[in-house]
Design a protein around this motif. Sequence first.
Motif, PDB file in Angstrom:
ATOM      1  N   PRO A  37      48.052  38.397  34.405  1.00  0.00           N
ATOM      2  CA  PRO A  37      47.385  39.417  35.223  1.00  0.00           C
ATOM      3  C   PRO A  37      46.044  39.879  34.649  1.00  0.00           C
ATOM      4  O   PRO A  37      45.113  40.171  35.403  1.00  0.00           O
ATOM      5  CB  PRO A  37      48.381  40.571  35.259  1.00  0.00           C
ATOM      6  CG  PRO A  37      49.695  39.952  34.985  1.00  0.00           C
ATOM      7  CD  PRO A  37      49.420  38.792  34.079  1.00  0.00           C
ATOM      8  N   ILE A  38      45.914  39.939  33.324  1.00  0.00           N
ATOM      9  CA  ILE A  38      44.653  40.353  32.704  1.00  0.00           C
ATOM     10  C   ILE A  38      43.559  39.326  33.009  1.00  0.00           C
ATOM     11  O   ILE A  38      42.449  39.682  33.394  1.00  0.00           O
ATOM     12  CB  ILE A  38      44.805  40.521  31.175  1.00  0.00           C
ATOM     13  CG1 ILE A  38      45.778  41.633  30.840  1.00  0.00           C
ATOM     14  CG2 ILE A  38      43.456  40.736  30.505  1.00  0.00           C
ATOM     15  CD1 ILE A  38      45.246  43.018  31.034  1.00  0.00           C
ATOM     16  N   SER A  39      43.876  38.062  32.848  1.00  0.00           N
ATOM     17  CA  SER A  39      42.903  37.002  33.128  1.00  0.00           C
ATOM     18  C   SER A  39      42.510  36.987  34.593  1.00  0.00           C
ATOM     19  O   SER A  39      41.334  36.825  34.932  1.00  0.00           O
ATOM     20  CB  SER A  39      43.473  35.637  32.751  1.00  0.00           C
ATOM     21  OG  SER A  39      43.719  35.571  31.375  1.00  0.00           O
ATOM     22  N   TYR A  40      43.489  37.165  35.464  1.00  0.00           N
ATOM     23  CA  TYR A  40      43.215  37.167  36.898  1.00  0.00           C
ATOM     24  C   TYR A  40      42.330  38.355  37.271  1.00  0.00           C
ATOM     25  O   TYR A  40      41.384  38.213  38.042  1.00  0.00           O
ATOM     26  CB  TYR A  40      44.531  37.200  37.674  1.00  0.00           C
ATOM     27  CG  TYR A  40      44.392  36.811  39.120  1.00  0.00           C
ATOM     28  CD1 TYR A  40      44.387  35.479  39.492  1.00  0.00           C
ATOM     29  CD2 TYR A  40      44.262  37.775  40.115  1.00  0.00           C
ATOM     30  CE1 TYR A  40      44.256  35.107  40.817  1.00  0.00           C
ATOM     31  CE2 TYR A  40      44.128  37.417  41.440  1.00  0.00           C
ATOM     32  CZ  TYR A  40      44.133  36.078  41.784  1.00  0.00           C
ATOM     33  OH  TYR A  40      44.001  35.715  43.102  1.00  0.00           O
ATOM     34  N   ALA A  41      42.627  39.529  36.705  1.00  0.00           N
ATOM     35  CA  ALA A  41      41.830  40.726  36.973  1.00  0.00           C
ATOM     36  C   ALA A  41      40.398  40.553  36.460  1.00  0.00           C
ATOM     37  O   ALA A  41      39.438  40.932  37.135  1.00  0.00           O
ATOM     38  CB  ALA A  41      42.476  41.946  36.337  1.00  0.00           C
ATOM     39  N   LEU A  73      38.735  49.195  33.938  1.00  0.00           N
ATOM     40  CA  LEU A  73      38.784  48.525  35.231  1.00  0.00           C
ATOM     41  C   LEU A  73      39.752  47.348  35.219  1.00  0.00           C
ATOM     42  O   LEU A  73      40.603  47.227  36.108  1.00  0.00           O
ATOM     43  CB  LEU A  73      37.383  48.053  35.625  1.00  0.00           C
ATOM     44  CG  LEU A  73      37.264  47.294  36.941  1.00  0.00           C
ATOM     45  CD1 LEU A  73      37.657  48.174  38.116  1.00  0.00           C
ATOM     46  CD2 LEU A  73      35.839  46.792  37.119  1.00  0.00           C
ATOM     47  N   VAL A  74      39.638  46.489  34.223  1.00  0.00           N
ATOM     48  CA  VAL A  74      40.506  45.313  34.154  1.00  0.00           C
ATOM     49  C   VAL A  74      41.960  45.724  33.955  1.00  0.00           C
ATOM     50  O   VAL A  74      42.863  45.170  34.583  1.00  0.00           O
ATOM     51  CB  VAL A  74      40.031  44.345  33.039  1.00  0.00           C
ATOM     52  CG1 VAL A  74      41.048  43.245  32.793  1.00  0.00           C
ATOM     53  CG2 VAL A  74      38.685  43.742  33.412  1.00  0.00           C
ATOM     54  N   THR A  75      42.195  46.721  33.123  1.00  0.00           N
ATOM     55  CA  THR A  75      43.557  47.175  32.877  1.00  0.00           C
ATOM     56  C   THR A  75      44.180  47.756  34.142  1.00  0.00           C
ATOM     57  O   THR A  75      45.329  47.449  34.472  1.00  0.00           O
ATOM     58  CB  THR A  75      43.580  48.229  31.754  1.00  0.00           C
ATOM     59  OG1 THR A  75      43.001  47.663  30.593  1.00  0.00           O
ATOM     60  CG2 THR A  75      44.985  48.680  31.454  1.00  0.00           C
TER      61      THR A  75
END
Length: 66
Positions: free
Chosen positions: A47-51, A23-25
Amino acid sequence: MLVEPPIDKLVEKIGCKYALVCLVTKRARELQQKIGDENAIPAGTNPISYAATEVYEGNVEPVYED
């Protein structure tokens, strides 16, 4: 390294580490493609942290298919 939100809380929310990673990816890829748009993530944000934050806040939820 992802510190906020805590990984344990994310796993509790989603229920499975594998589903969380998928999901995060997927969401991070979508965000990466939107960089440069006005509604994209703030400049300098990973983007990973934001997701992961979006998942933690409940803005993004998994969809399970049969």
